[in-house]
Design a protein around this motif. Structure first.
Motif, PDB file in Angstrom:
ATOM      1  N   ASN A  16       4.148   6.556   3.062  1.00  0.00           N
ATOM      2  CA  ASN A  16       2.894   6.019   2.665  1.00  0.00           C
ATOM      3  C   ASN A  16       3.080   5.469   1.245  1.00  0.00           C
ATOM      4  OD1 ASN A  16       0.402   5.917   1.058  1.00  0.00           O
ATOM      5  ND2 ASN A  16      -0.193   7.758   2.458  1.00  0.00           N
ATOM      6  N   PRO A  17       2.809   4.088   1.010  1.00  0.00           N
ATOM      7  CA  PRO A  17       3.244   3.395  -0.225  1.00  0.00           C
ATOM      8  C   PRO A  17       2.201   3.833  -1.433  1.00  0.00           C
ATOM      9  CG  PRO A  17       1.915   2.142   1.168  1.00  0.00           C
ATOM     10  CD  PRO A  17       2.114   3.157   1.879  1.00  0.00           C
ATOM     11  N   TYR A  19      -0.891   4.127  -4.024  1.00  0.00           N
ATOM     12  CA  TYR A  19      -1.790   3.294  -4.655  1.00  0.00           C
ATOM     13  C   TYR A  19      -1.114   2.174  -4.518  1.00  0.00           C
ATOM     14  CZ  TYR A  19      -4.280   7.501  -6.453  1.00  0.00           C
ATOM     15  OH  TYR A  19      -4.974   8.355  -6.624  1.00  0.00           O
ATOM     16  N   PHE A  20      -1.759   0.977  -4.421  1.00  0.00           N
ATOM     17  CA  PHE A  20      -1.417  -0.288  -4.451  1.00  0.00           C
ATOM     18  C   PHE A  20      -2.303  -1.046  -5.483  1.00  0.00           C
ATOM     19  CE2 PHE A  20      -2.606  -4.875  -3.249  1.00  0.00           C
ATOM     20  CZ  PHE A  20      -1.446  -5.363  -3.165  1.00  0.00           C
ATOM     21  N   SER A  21      -1.320  -1.833  -6.095  1.00  0.00           N
ATOM     22  CA  SER A  21      -2.107  -2.861  -7.177  1.00  0.00           C
ATOM     23  C   SER A  21      -1.572  -4.085  -7.362  1.00  0.00           C
ATOM     24  CB  SER A  21      -2.272  -2.037  -8.353  1.00  0.00           C
ATOM     25  OG  SER A  21      -1.009  -1.791  -8.980  1.00  0.00           O
ATOM     26  N   ILE A  76       3.439  -7.312  -6.769  1.00  0.00           N
ATOM     27  CA  ILE A  76       2.476  -6.354  -6.243  1.00  0.00           C
ATOM     28  C   ILE A  76       3.229  -5.081  -6.546  1.00  0.00           C
ATOM     29  CG2 ILE A  76       1.596  -7.796  -4.274  1.00  0.00           C
ATOM     30  CD1 ILE A  76       3.369  -6.403  -2.437  1.00  0.00           C
ATOM     31  N   THR A  77       2.668  -3.814  -6.645  1.00  0.00           N
ATOM     32  CA  THR A  77       3.118  -2.394  -7.234  1.00  0.00           C
ATOM     33  C   THR A  77       2.559  -1.689  -6.111  1.00  0.00           C
ATOM     34  OG1 THR A  77       3.057  -3.096  -9.348  1.00  0.00           O
ATOM     35  CG2 THR A  77       3.050  -1.068  -8.879  1.00  0.00           C
ATOM     36  N   PHE A  78       3.541  -0.797  -5.859  1.00  0.00           N
ATOM     37  CA  PHE A  78       3.245   0.465  -4.867  1.00  0.00           C
ATOM     38  C   PHE A  78       3.632   1.761  -5.900  1.00  0.00           C
ATOM     39  CE2 PHE A  78       4.575  -2.670  -1.340  1.00  0.00           C
ATOM     40  CZ  PHE A  78       3.244  -2.635  -0.874  1.00  0.00           C
ATOM     41  N   ASN A  79       2.676   2.875  -5.888  1.00  0.00           N
ATOM     42  CA  ASN A  79       2.899   3.982  -6.475  1.00  0.00           C
ATOM     43  C   ASN A  79       3.100   5.301  -5.439  1.00  0.00           C
ATOM     44  OD1 ASN A  79       0.668   2.459  -8.569  1.00  0.00           O
ATOM     45  ND2 ASN A  79       2.823   3.100  -9.257  1.00  0.00           N
ATOM     46  N   PRO A  80       4.191   5.280  -4.641  1.00  0.00           N
ATOM     47  CA  PRO A  80       4.257   6.380  -3.634  1.00  0.00           C
ATOM     48  C   PRO A  80       4.582   7.582  -3.872  1.00  0.00           C
ATOM     49  CG  PRO A  80       6.284   5.038  -3.736  1.00  0.00           C
ATOM     50  CD  PRO A  80       5.257   4.563  -4.652  1.00  0.00           C
ATOM     51  N   ILE A 124       8.090  -7.289  -5.633  1.00  0.00           N
ATOM     52  CA  ILE A 124       7.525  -5.825  -5.508  1.00  0.00           C
ATOM     53  C   ILE A 124       8.041  -4.921  -6.535  1.00  0.00           C
ATOM     54  CG2 ILE A 124       7.089  -4.191  -3.673  1.00  0.00           C
ATOM     55  CD1 ILE A 124       7.490  -6.191  -1.569  1.00  0.00           C
ATOM     56  N   VAL A 126       8.144  -0.714  -6.989  1.00  0.00           N
ATOM     57  CA  VAL A 126       7.821   0.471  -6.519  1.00  0.00           C
ATOM     58  C   VAL A 126       7.962   1.689  -7.721  1.00  0.00           C
ATOM     59  CG1 VAL A 126       8.541   2.350  -4.654  1.00  0.00           C
ATOM     60  CG2 VAL A 126       8.502  -0.007  -4.291  1.00  0.00           C
TER      61      VAL A 126
END
Length: 129
Positions: A16-17, A19-21, A76-80, A124, A126
């Motif tokens: 699951n990635p 939060y996405f921002s 883009i940023t993912f906060n897994p 990207i 992470v």
């Protein structure tokens, strides 16, 4: 978005990635903050400031990071919850890694981060915190 990688047992492991921002490389963080506030965005408590030259804003589920002088282009940023799984998957598929925190390859649950480029040159980030 779900990413599947093969585990040692040959089973797909779902990630699951989180939060996405979008992270925007801005020239004047104060002007950018005022612009997005005009659309109802508000600063997230404890997530940067104009003085620190980075700031997270949100409006409902939409999140925008403003970064002055930190990045050359938008990303883009993912906060897994487990950034290390994403790092292993990125290496497995041959993604070009631009940056990685020193502890990203260690086992554990602490903060870690890395950045990569997708096939079209989009950056990207992470970032597990």
């Amino acid at each position: 978005m779900q990413i599947g990688i093969n585990s040692q047992k040959g089973e797909a492991e779902q990630m699951n990635p989180g939060y996405f921002s979008i992270s925007l490389a801005v020239k004047d963080i104060q002007k950018s903050k005022e612009f997005y506030e005009g659309f109802g965005f508000k600063a997230v408590d404890g997530c940067g400031s104009v003085e620190e030259k980075w700031l997270m804003l949100e409006n409902g589920d939409a999140k925008i990071g403003l970064f002055e002088g930190m990045f050359e282009q938008n990303l883009i940023t993912f906060n897994p919850k487990n950034g290390r799984k994403f790092f292993r998957a990125a290496k497995e598929i041959g993604a070009q890694i631009l940056y990685q925190s020193q502890d990203i390859e260690e086992e554990g649950n602490g903060a870690c981060s890395f950045s990569m480029i997708d096939p079209d040159g989009n950056q990207i980030l992470v970032d597990q915190f």
